[in-house]
Write an enzyme that holds these catalytic residues in place. Structure first.
Site, PDB file in Angstrom:
ATOM      1  N   LYS A 187       0.843  -1.207   0.000  1.00 45.31           N
ATOM      2  CA  LYS A 187       0.000   0.000   0.000  1.00 45.31           C
ATOM      3  C   LYS A 187       0.874   1.251   0.000  1.00 45.31           C
ATOM      4  CE  LYS A 187      -4.122   2.145   1.089  1.00 45.31           C
ATOM      5  NZ  LYS A 187      -4.739   2.784   2.237  1.00 45.31           N
ATOM      6  N   ASN A 255     -11.350  10.464  -7.912  1.00 46.26           N
ATOM      7  CA  ASN A 255     -11.135  10.854  -6.504  1.00 46.26           C
ATOM      8  C   ASN A 255      -9.944  11.786  -6.342  1.00 46.26           C
ATOM      9  OD1 ASN A 255     -13.088   8.980  -6.097  1.00 46.26           O
ATOM     10  ND2 ASN A 255     -11.960   7.745  -4.616  1.00 46.26           N
TER      11      ASN A 255
END
Ligand code: KPL
Length: 304
Positions: A187, A255
């Site tokens: 991540k 986003n």
């Protein structure tokens, strides 16, 4: 189960709200977003699903540390750099038997939590859930993706299965993993490639794929981090890494990354815990990270 959410912003409120809907007794705590907390107390928490229904969930919420109640699970959802202050202020309210759970972005905040919490009661994870605060008491549930949780120290036990089952009942697809460090580094690479570039160039996530120059820079930044991440269990080859970054950028194309949101609001960013963590670990391992260092410096100067 009694759950306390520390740092009930967008993601913390989403998790807290959905867990309450699934039957848990949830208390949201956020001393710095009083309007949000008061709106939830008055009218409940509204969770608006992109392209779907709006859920209205009644749950406890407070901005006053004296009102914090005992919990079996404490979820920490503050920004990475707020962890030290948040945990030091509420640690005395956390019973030794409670589980402390962190799905925060970045790496390095763990040591702040572990100053107060036993590594055996610490659950660390990653989530691909996305949420945005629309206004006081209102959250948009933007993206749905897997949440992964691991125990910082110790074997998997039945109590953790119950927490995972509750998260899944709440609609938050969650799995237990034994190699959480690997997922944190995966991540980190994705965030490290997307977040600073979107923040510096003021563009939505999709531009990391659609703009040729940004795409090349993002690949180079990630390529620099990969040998470091491999030392922490990441198995990707370069191609797999690029596919993952681009898949996240495409799925969240419209986003605004969390780092760009922070820059736009004039708030401190998580750069020190994302690209900064890559630089620190690179130094320790004697692996060069000039591009990541440059991004840390550029974002820090923009946000100060
Ligand atoms: O996690 C993110 C963030 O904005 O912090 C994504 C959407 C993955 C962008 O890196």
């Amino acid at each position: 189960m009694r759950i306390l959410i520390i740092g009930a912003g967008a993601l913390g409120s989403l998790f807290g709200g959905l867990l309450a809907r699934a039957g848990a007794t949830v208390q949201l705590y956020n001393p710095s977003q009083r309007e949000h907390i008061h709106a939830i107390r008055r009218e409940g928490l509204q969770i608006e699903r992109t392209g779907g229904e709006t859920l209205c969930i009644r749950l406890q919420a407070t901005a006053d540390p004296h009102e914090i109640e005992d919990a079996e699970i404490v979820g920490i959802f503050v920004k990475a750099h707020q962890t030290a202050t948040a945990i030091s202020q509420i640690a005395f309210k956390i019973p030794p038997s409670a589980w402390v759970l962190s799905l925060q972005n970045g790496i390095g905040l763990e040591r702040e939590i572990l100053k107060y919490i036993s590594p055996e009661r610490f659950l660390r994870g990653t989530t691909a859930q996305g949420a945005t605060l629309l206004g006081p008491g209102r959250v948009r549930w933007a993206g749905v993706g897997p949440t992964r949780l691991g125990r910082w120290q110790g074997p998997p036990i039945a109590e953790i299965d119950q927490i995972i089952a509750l998260l899944n009942r709440a609609g938050l697809e969650t799995e237990f993993v034994t190699e959480i460090e690997r997922y944190l580094w995966e991540k980190l690479i994705v965030n490290g490639a997307i977040n600073p570039l979107t923040a510096l160039f003021d563009v939505p996530n999709g531009m990391i794929v659609h703009d040729g120059a940004l795409r090349e820079i993002a690949h180079a930044v990630a390529r620099e981090a990969l040998p470091i991440a491999r030392r922490h269990g990441v198995l990707w080859n370069e191609q797999e890494m690029i596919e993952r970054i681009e898949s996240v950028a495409c799925k969240t194309a419209e986003n605004i990354s969390s780092m760009l949101q922070d820059v736009r609001r004039g708030r401190r960013t998580e750069i020190e815990y994302i690209n900064g963590a890559i630089v620190r670990e690179g130094r320790r391992l004697n692996l060069p990270t000039p591009l990541n260092l440059l991004l840390v410096q550029l974002v820090a100067s923009k946000a100060s």
